[in-house]
Design an enzyme around this catalytic site. Structure first.
Site, mmCIF file in Angstrom:
data_model
loop_
_atom_site.group_PDB
_atom_site.id
_atom_site.type_symbol
_atom_site.label_atom_id
_atom_site.label_comp_id
_atom_site.label_asym_id
_atom_site.label_seq_id
_atom_site.Cartn_x
_atom_site.Cartn_y
_atom_site.Cartn_z
ATOM 1 N N HIS A 275 0.824 -1.220 0.000
ATOM 2 C CA HIS A 275 0.000 0.000 0.000
ATOM 3 C C HIS A 275 0.849 1.257 0.000
ATOM 4 O O HIS A 275 1.844 1.348 0.716
ATOM 5 C CB HIS A 275 -1.074 -0.004 1.090
ATOM 6 C CG HIS A 275 -0.613 -0.009 2.501
ATOM 7 N ND1 HIS A 275 -0.407 1.143 3.216
ATOM 8 C CD2 HIS A 275 -0.364 -1.013 3.365
ATOM 9 C CE1 HIS A 275 -0.055 0.846 4.454
ATOM 10 N NE2 HIS A 275 -0.003 -0.466 4.576
ATOM 11 N N ASP A 287 5.689 0.950 7.298
ATOM 12 C CA ASP A 287 4.286 0.637 6.986
ATOM 13 C C ASP A 287 3.731 1.673 6.020
ATOM 14 O O ASP A 287 3.250 2.697 6.442
ATOM 15 C CB ASP A 287 3.476 0.608 8.275
ATOM 16 C CG ASP A 287 2.022 0.223 8.028
ATOM 17 O OD1 ASP A 287 1.699 -0.228 6.921
ATOM 18 O OD2 ASP A 287 1.218 0.382 8.964
ATOM 19 N N GLU A 319 -5.386 1.965 2.078
ATOM 20 C CA GLU A 319 -5.367 0.739 2.882
ATOM 21 C C GLU A 319 -5.662 1.089 4.324
ATOM 22 O O GLU A 319 -6.412 0.409 5.017
ATOM 23 C CB GLU A 319 -3.997 0.056 2.769
ATOM 24 C CG GLU A 319 -3.934 -1.326 3.423
ATOM 25 C CD GLU A 319 -3.481 -1.324 4.874
ATOM 26 O OE1 GLU A 319 -3.442 -2.397 5.481
ATOM 27 O OE2 GLU A 319 -3.187 -0.251 5.446
ATOM 28 N N GLU A 320 -5.062 2.189 4.789
ATOM 29 C CA GLU A 320 -5.197 2.567 6.206
ATOM 30 C C GLU A 320 -6.617 3.005 6.550
ATOM 31 O O GLU A 320 -6.987 3.031 7.717
ATOM 32 C CB GLU A 320 -4.197 3.681 6.563
ATOM 33 C CG GLU A 320 -2.725 3.289 6.369
ATOM 34 C CD GLU A 320 -2.209 2.273 7.389
ATOM 35 O OE1 GLU A 320 -3.004 1.791 8.204
ATOM 36 O OE2 GLU A 320 -1.000 1.984 7.350
ATOM 37 N N ASP A 348 3.141 -6.128 3.083
ATOM 38 C CA ASP A 348 2.850 -4.997 3.959
ATOM 39 C C ASP A 348 3.712 -5.123 5.220
ATOM 40 O O ASP A 348 3.489 -6.041 6.014
ATOM 41 C CB ASP A 348 1.350 -5.040 4.295
ATOM 42 C CG ASP A 348 0.883 -3.821 5.058
ATOM 43 O OD1 ASP A 348 1.695 -2.923 5.300
ATOM 44 O OD2 ASP A 348 -0.316 -3.785 5.413
ATOM 45 N N HIS A 442 2.405 3.071 13.234
ATOM 46 C CA HIS A 442 1.394 4.125 13.128
ATOM 47 C C HIS A 442 1.761 5.369 13.934
ATOM 48 O O HIS A 442 0.884 6.065 14.439
ATOM 49 C CB HIS A 442 0.009 3.589 13.517
ATOM 50 C CG HIS A 442 -0.587 2.757 12.412
ATOM 51 N ND1 HIS A 442 -1.856 2.249 12.444
ATOM 52 C CD2 HIS A 442 -0.069 2.349 11.225
ATOM 53 C CE1 HIS A 442 -2.097 1.569 11.338
ATOM 54 N NE2 HIS A 442 -1.022 1.605 10.579
HETATM 55 N N1 DPN Z 1 0.267 -3.152 8.085
HETATM 56 C C1 DPN Z 1 -0.727 -2.754 9.028
HETATM 57 C C2 DPN Z 1 -1.303 -1.428 8.575
HETATM 58 O O1 DPN Z 1 -1.392 -1.169 7.390
HETATM 59 O O2 DPN Z 1 -1.678 -0.667 9.441
HETATM 60 C C3 DPN Z 1 -1.824 -3.743 9.202
HETATM 61 C C4 DPN Z 1 -1.367 -5.018 9.833
HETATM 62 C C5 DPN Z 1 -0.983 -5.058 11.161
HETATM 63 C C6 DPN Z 1 -1.371 -6.184 9.104
HETATM 64 C C7 DPN Z 1 -0.612 -6.262 11.745
HETATM 65 C C8 DPN Z 1 -1.007 -7.373 9.683
HETATM 66 C C9 DPN Z 1 -0.625 -7.414 11.013
HETATM 67 ZN ZN ZN Z 2 0.321 -1.538 6.330
#
Ligand code: DPN
Ligand code: ZN
Length: 502
Positions: A275, A287, A319-320, A348, A442
Site C-alpha cells: 500500500h 508501513d 489501505e489505512e 505490507d 502508526h
Molecule cells: N500493516 C498494518 C497497517 O497497514 O496498518 C496492518 C497489519 C498489522 C497487518 C498487523 C497485519 C498485522
Molecule cells: Zn500496512
C-alpha cells in the site's frame, strides 16, 4: 512467440498500412525474447539492501512535502506526501520503458479526521477512551450532556436499546456484531453518543467502517475503565456524562497504481501488492514504505528478464482507511478478469526493526485453493535459508482480504506491527522480547530509523523468489475454480483493514 504473433495481429489490424514491417517488428515486445528467461536466483541476485535504503530516503523526502499542511511528514491519502508518492511510483515505472502497461485507477475513499475529543463519565475522565475511526462529530461539534444508559446484551438488536436512550449516551458491550452496527442502532434509538467497551482485557480502538447517516459519535473503552460504570448502572445508579468529538468524515478521490508486464501470458497473472499510503500520524516508512519500495525495486529489476506468465504489480491507496483501494479494485473486476489472476501476494511491513519472519497462515480449508501452496512456498524459502519463521493469523488486516473474498488465492508475509515479541521469538530472530515488533507502528517515528535492513533484504529476495517462480510456471499450482468465497467463515473476522471492526 505467442505474444509476438498476437501483437503482430493487433498492429496489422490498426496501422499495418503506415508502418513498414521491419519497423513494426522493432516495436513488438520481441525484446522479451532477446532477454534471458527469469530465474529465482538471477532475480534475487539483483536485490541489495543499499538500493532499497536509497529509495527509502527518497520516500521520506516525499513525506516531508506534507509538513506545510500537517506539521509533520506523512503520506496519508489526500496529503502532498501521498500525491508525491504516487508520482514517484508512476514515473519510476514509466521510466522503465515499454516493459509495463501502467494504469492509474481513481476511486472514492472516505477519510476521517478527529481533531479533539473528550469523554467524561460521572466525575471521571477514563484514560482509555478513544474515538473510533470514521466517527462523526457530536452535534454541532459541541459537548453533549446526558445520562449514561446501559444497552442490553451486546447491542446487536434493536430490542437491546431501551426507550430512555433518547437524549442519553449509550454504553454498549463489544462483541457479536460490528462497532458500526452498534453506533447505528444507538443513533436510531436517539442516543447523543455511544461508548463501546471491551469484552476482553485491554484498550480498544476500532473503526465504524462505512459511514451511515445514523452513526453517532462513538468511543472505544477498555474493560477495566468500563467495569465500575457497568456495575453502577446495573445497580440502578445514575451516571451523568459528557461526550465531545470534533471530527470530519469526507470523501476524497485517491488512486491505485497497477503495472502489468506486456510480456508473459496475460491469461495467467501472478499479482502482488503493497500500500502506497500511510496513516496521518507519520511518514509510514516501514508501513508500508518497505513493501511499496520492494515492489518498485523488483519491478525495476524484472525488466532485465523475459517471463512466461504475466506479472501484475499493485500499489493500493487508502489501505489505512480500511482496505479501500484493494476492495475497489477487486469489486470492479469482471468475472473473466478475476479468473486471470492466479494468486495475490500481499507485502505490507517487510522491515520492522524488532522483526519476526511472519507468514500468513492461509490454509486451503478456509481460503481459496492455492493459498496454502503459496504459504508453503514462503516457509520453504525461510527453511532453505536456515531461517526461522512464525505463522500469523490470516485475519483480514491487509489488502489480501478483497481477493480471498472473491475466490482469488492469497497470502503474504510481514515482520510485525504492534504485537509484542516473545522470549521464544527473541531466540529465533534476535531483537528484544517484550517490545513491539515495530515500536513506531502508526507513529511519527516510522521514519528512516525504523527499518531493519537485514530483514528487508531477505524479505525482498523472498518476494523476488515468488515473482520469479510463478512468472516462470504455475505447474503444480491449483487452477482457479471460481469467484466465490467461504463467506460464512469470513464473516466471523474482526478485521477488514488495520483497525478492529468488531
Ligand atoms: N500493516 C498494518 C497497517 O497497514 O496498518 C496492518 C497489519 C498489522 C497487518 C498487523 C497485519 C498485522
Ligand atoms: Zn500496512
Amino acid at each position: 512467440m505467442r505474444s509476438a504473433a498476437l501483437s503482430l495481429g493487433l498492429i496489422s489490424g490498426i496501422s499495418a498500412f503506415r508502418i513498414p514491417l521491419s519497423q513494426a517488428l522493432e516495436q513488438l515486445p520481441l525484446a522479451d525474447a532477446r532477454k534471458e528467461l527469469v530465474s529465482s536466483s538471477g532475480l534475487q541476485d539483483q536485490i541489495h539492501a543499499s538500493n532499497l535504503l536509497d529509495r527509502a530516503k527518497v520516500l521520506y523526502g516525499l513525506a516531508e512535502q506534507a509538513i506545510d499542511e500537517y506539521n509533520h511528514p506523512t503520506r496519508v491519502i489526500g496529503s502532498k506526501g501521498h500525491l508525491a508518492t504516487l508520482d514517484y511510483i508512476y514515473s519510476t515505472i514509466v521510466g522503465l520503458g515499454d516493459y509495463y502497461d501502467v494504469t492509474n485507477q481513481s476511486f472514492p475513499a472516505v477519510s476521517g479526521n478527529v481533531y479533539e475529543s473528550r469523554l467524561v463519565l460521572g466525575h471521571e475522565v477514563p484514560v482509555s477512551a478513544r474515538p473510533m475511526g470514521l466517527t462523526p462529530a457530536t452535534k454541532n461539534k459541541q459537548p453533549v450532556y446526558g445520562q449514561l444508559i446501559l444497552v442490553s446484551n451486546q447491542g446487536c438488536d434493536v430490542a437491546d436499546y431501551p426507550s430512555d436512550l433518547a437524549g442519553a449516551i449509550a454504553l454498549i458491550k463489544r462483541g457479536t456484531c460490528p462497532f458500526g452496527t452498534k453506533s447505528e442502532l444507538a443513533g436510531k434509538a436517539g442516543a447523543l453518543a455511544a461508548v463501546v467497551y471491551n469484552n476482553e482485557p485491554g484498550e480498544m480502538s476500532g473503526t465504524l467502517g462505512t459511514p451511515s447517516p445514523n452513526h453517532v459519535a462513538t468511543f472505544g473503552l477498555s474493560d477495566t475503565d468500563a467495569a465500575p460504570f457497568v456495575h453502577k448502572l446495573k445497580h440502578g445508579k445514575k451516571v451523568d456524562s459528557i461526550a465531545y468529538i470534533d471530527a470530519t468524515v469526507d470523501t476524497i478521490h485517491t488512486t491505485n497504481i497497477i503495472a502489468q508486464t506486456k510480456g508473459g501470458n496475460p491469461e495467467n497473472c501472478v499479482m502482488l501488492g503493497g500500500h502506497s499510503d500511510s496513516v496521518t500520524e507519520g511518514p509510514g516508512i516501514n508501513d508500508d514504505g518497505s513493501g511499496t519500495l520492494t515492489l518498485l525495486e523488483i519491478a525495476t529489476q524484472l525488466t532485465k528478464y523475459s517471463i512466461n506468465n504475466c506479472v501484475r504489480f499493485a500499489w493500493w491507496a487508502a489501505e489505512e482507511e480500511g482496505l479501500l483501494g484493494s476492495d475497489y479494485y477487486v469489486s470492479v473486476l469482471s468475472e473473466e478478469e478475476n479468473l486471470k489472476i492466479r494468486l495475490f501476494m500481499d507485502y505490507d511491513m517487510l522491515a520492522s526493526p524488532n522483526f519476526a519472519y511472519q507468514v500468513y497462515n492461509a490454509t486451503n480449508a478456509v481460503n481459496p485453493v492455492g493459498s496454502e501452496e503459496l504459504r508453503d512456498l514462503y516457509t520453504e524459502f525461510y527453511v532453505s535459508h536456515g531461517l526461522n519463521f512464525s505463522y500469523i493469523p490470516f485475519d483480514g488486516r491487509s489488502d489480501y482480504d478483497g481477493f480471498i473474498r472473491n475466490g482469488i488465492p492469497g497470502g503474504g508475509i510481514a515482520t510485525g506491527a504492534e504485537g509484542v515479541k516473545t522470549e521464544e521469538e527473541q531466540m529465533m530472530y534476535g531483537g528484544v522480547a517484550g517490545d513491539w515488533y515495530d515500536p513506531c507502528y502508526h507513529q511519527l517515528c516510522d521514519n528512516l530509523g525504523n527499518l531493519n535492513a537485514t530483514a528487508w533484504e531477505i524479505n525482498s529476495k523472498l518476494v523476488a523468489h515468488t515473482v520469479a517462480t510463478y512468472a516462470l510456471s504455475f505447474e503444480g499450482f491449483p487452477a482457479r475454480t471460481g469467484t466465490n468465497s467461504n463467506a460464512m467463515e469470513l464473516e466471523k473476522r474482526k478485521y477488514h483493514g488495520p483497525k478492529l471492526l468488531m
